[in-house]
Enzyme design. Structure first.
Site: not given
Ligand SMILES: Cc1ncc(COP(=O)(O)O)c(C=O)c1O
Length: 390
Positions: A322-325, A365
């Site tokens: 996903t685009c999460d850090g 996402n």
């Protein structure tokens, strides 16, 4: 004509090729349950449904005689659907709404755990006569996922809560604890049993007649030896024997992880391999939000397998899709994977049957929850597959 999306058709249709997915072997669940039952004869085992609420797991355990530990109305419904009778259900979550207690009572549940005066009042009001056990706060050093003070009463508070329950018209029957999940120190149960015995001693003629040993029984993961169930059981038996001259409560336990973890292999796929600041990053199609929540703080480090790739290995940072850090599984733990690993290769997480599918987000996402493929290896060999999403 509207736009036609690829949708679900873009995913492989064969059950064992859906990626990611959790493959759960029911025969391994049955084996783990029977092993624990043999290690702790005479101790009722209430499976902690939260560890893996798959209907086939619940049905199998219900048929084999297990009881169940509930955290919510959703789990209550699942257990009833699986064929568990209400007398075998125990509400172990000390944090409850009025509607939870009403639903539990309506379904015939009569056993509850509590740890706060307002919750005792709630039970006295909504479930008069119910059997209650007080959860003690006990040391959870040695646990990979400690409760860190979220639950439990002190010994003084436990004495007061049991008296409050009794005078409030409840059956103040029990004392108990949870030593923290993935507890690697068998002495944690010994210390907790001693604490429960101290409370029992103070209650004189109103001594609790039940002892909840909780969960916490560990399973094998990377980086550290874990005691097996026989070792934990021996420590528990010795601790109970030390008090048996004056206190013989009916013990029960709430195992979750230990009954399902080893039954599960989470199969994922490599999406991208990239070099960043001198480190090799491997991105998978599974991460923190599709079921690997217990990688938070790198609490649980799964054993990994890469079928078909057996060459030289090197250290990696392992990340989710996903685009999460936050969606990085391991930065600090020493994880090594084959140097020739490439997009499309399979990576397997072993011991992943507990606290994975039940943790997956509903669609962060746009990624779907982790599906479960149930397999059962019959006596004569051969494998039955079926896939259900929960
Ligand atoms: C009340 C209660 N009982 C039992 C369990 C199961 O613990 P484990 O999976 O460590 O055996 C939990 C887990 O959080 C719990 O909260």
């Amino acid at each position: 004509m509207g736009c036609v999306g690829v949708g679900a058709d873009a995913r492989p249709v064969t059950a064992d090729r859906v990626s990611p997915h959790l493959e759960l072997d029911l025969s391994a669940v049955r084996h783990a349950y029977r092993t624990m039952r043999n290690a702790l004869p005479g101790i009722e085992l209430c499976y902690a449904v939260k560890a893996n609420p798959h209907p086939d797991v619940l049905a199998l355990l219900a048929a084999d005689g297990a009881s169940f530990d509930l955290a919510s109305v959703g789990e209550l419904d699942l257990c009833l659907l699986a064929g568990a009778c209400p007398e075998r259900l125990s509400w172990g979550n000390p944090v409850k709404k009025v509607t939870d207690v009403r639903a539990a009572r309506a379904a015939g549940v009569t056993r509850f755990t509590t740890d706060a005066p307002a919750d005792v009042d709630l039970l006295a009001r909504e479930a008069p006569g119910a059997t209650v056990g007080v959860r003690l706060a006990v040391g959870d050093d040695g646990s990979a996922t400690p409760f860190a003070g979220k639950f439990g009463a002190t010994e003084d508070e436990a004495v007061a809560l049991l008296e409050q329950a009794r005078t409030g018209g409840l059956d103040a029957a029990g004392i108990g604890f949870h030593v923290g999940s993935q507890q690697r120190d068998p002495e944690a149960w010994v210390r907790a049993i001693d604490a429960a015995a101290r409370v029992a001693a103070r209650l004189g003629e109103h001594q609790p007649r039940e002892l909840n040993l909780g969960g916490g029984f560990p399973t094998l993961h990377a980086g550290g030896a874990t005691p097996d169930i026989d070792t934990c059981a021996a420590a528990i038996r010795d601790a109970l024997a030390a008090h048996a001259a004056w206190w013989r409560p009916r013990p029960f336990a709430e195992p979750g992880r230990v009954l399902v973890a080893d039954a599960g292999v989470l199969r994922a796929e490599v999406v991208l391999v990239a070099e960043r600041a001198g480190r090799r990053w491997v991105y998978l199609d599974v991460g923190r939000y599709q079921g690997l929540a217990e990688t938070e703080g790198e609490m649980i480090v799964y054993r990994l397998r890469t079928p078909g790739r057996g060459g030289e290995t090197g250290p990696v940072v392992l990340a989710g899709p996903t685009c999460d850090g936050d969606d990085v599984l391991y930065r600090h733990a020493e994880v090594r994977l084959p140097l020739d690993l490439a997009p499309g290769d399979v990576v397997e997480f072993l011991g992943a049957g507990a606290y994975t599918s039940s943790y997956a987000s509903v669609g962060f996402n746009g990624l779907p929850p982790l599906p479960t493929t149930v397999i059962e290896i019959p006596e004569e060999g051969g494998i039955d597959h079926h896939t259900r999403q929960h």
